[in-house]
Design an enzyme around this catalytic site. Sequence first.
Site, PDB file in Angstrom:
ATOM      1  N   GLU A   1      25.084  69.229  -6.850  1.00 57.57           N
ATOM      2  CA  GLU A   1      24.946  69.957  -5.582  1.00 57.57           C
ATOM      3  C   GLU A   1      26.076  70.977  -5.405  1.00 57.57           C
ATOM      4  O   GLU A   1      26.840  70.941  -4.448  1.00 57.57           O
ATOM      5  CB  GLU A   1      24.862  68.987  -4.403  1.00 57.57           C
ATOM      6  CG  GLU A   1      23.594  68.154  -4.442  1.00 57.57           C
ATOM      7  CD  GLU A   1      23.342  67.343  -3.170  1.00 57.57           C
ATOM      8  OE1 GLU A   1      22.165  67.073  -2.865  1.00 57.57           O
ATOM      9  OE2 GLU A   1      24.325  66.979  -2.483  1.00 57.57           O
ATOM     10  N   GLU A  20      16.665  65.345  -6.788  1.00 57.37           N
ATOM     11  CA  GLU A  20      16.889  64.378  -5.710  1.00 57.37           C
ATOM     12  C   GLU A  20      15.876  64.601  -4.606  1.00 57.37           C
ATOM     13  O   GLU A  20      15.729  65.724  -4.102  1.00 57.37           O
ATOM     14  CB  GLU A  20      18.287  64.526  -5.093  1.00 57.37           C
ATOM     15  CG  GLU A  20      19.439  64.138  -5.970  1.00 57.37           C
ATOM     16  CD  GLU A  20      20.759  64.142  -5.197  1.00 57.37           C
ATOM     17  OE1 GLU A  20      20.726  64.003  -3.950  1.00 57.37           O
ATOM     18  OE2 GLU A  20      21.806  64.298  -5.839  1.00 57.37           O
TER      19      GLU A  20
END
Length: 366
Positions: free
Chosen positions: A161, A263
């Site tokens: 991320e 995710e």
Amino acid sequence: MRRLLIALLCLATLAAAAPAAQAERRLPIRGADVSSLAKSEALGGVYRHADGRRDDALRILAQAGLTHIRLKVWVDPADGYNTKTQVLAVAKRAKKAGLRLLVDFHYSDTWADPGKQFKPAAWANLPFDELVRAVYAHTFDVLDALRRQGTPADLVQVGNEINGGLLWPDGSNQNWANTARLLNAGHDAVKDVSRRTDVVLHLANGGDNGLYRWWFDNAAAHGIRYDVIGLSYYPYWHGTLEAFQANIDDVATRYRKPVAVVETGYPFTTADDDGWENLILSPEPYPGYQATPAGQAALLSKVSDIVRNVPDRLGLGVFAWEATWTGVPGNGWDPADPATGNAWENQALFGFDDRALPAMRALGRG
């Protein structure tokens, strides 16, 4: 004339069948993040098929139709989990179960995400050139060990991320040249172990097209090397399903790269299993999808449908995040504090009775 009519009828039939064929195509990657599994099992966690039979969690996932697992790597975490040791052990089991592997390097001793990209303590005071070498060495070390034991990584995330870069402050994308050097060091380590392993660059906020265009335009301008665009998409945080679909379609075709949701997740209940308040408490976190086993399955099916229908078959697949993070005492979110609980157990793919939930099969059918 009769032959012409038959030919036209055949063409029309094929044209009508084409969208259906696209919709029925199974995603090449149908995966689950199982980073918490080793610690859960060490603390007594068990896993069961939907009918109650106890089994290896990885075998349960594989028999439900999943193809891949995802494992995160921390450098020197306080609890000693999510290191090379556990990655090697779980990867060996995964291979035996017929599952392939995505390795997710956080380049930290703890969680790395858009709000924090903390350097590992051992790297905290390294000059920048040495920090670049540390990224290469750490990446190569883990992946080469996997290769040598016969379980090479199929995909590797260089960072987790990384909306704002990695290894702050040095690798913040306020200095894109530094960001590029660090990411390319990771990329080169991956390829030096195996040219067949795909490098994934992973951002959160999967419904934010402005973010993705800004980030990957800069990546192109600064020569950042990668193979796959990875996204986090949680529908209760990251925008509507329509915004997610528009973004993933756009980035795939704009950058001509395969895309994967590395995710995602959704709750199957509003209840709590470990006395630690869960992240998502709403009975309907996203309109039309209730926090029930059926709602969880429907939401993951919808995300899989969107990825499957990315233009030009550039949609690779979907990973449910922390599918095995059930409410086992001691397996909390903070590796430095065993008293912390798990705020995610109501979004796992195993219920509070340790049985596989319908969402697992839904993901496996993707």
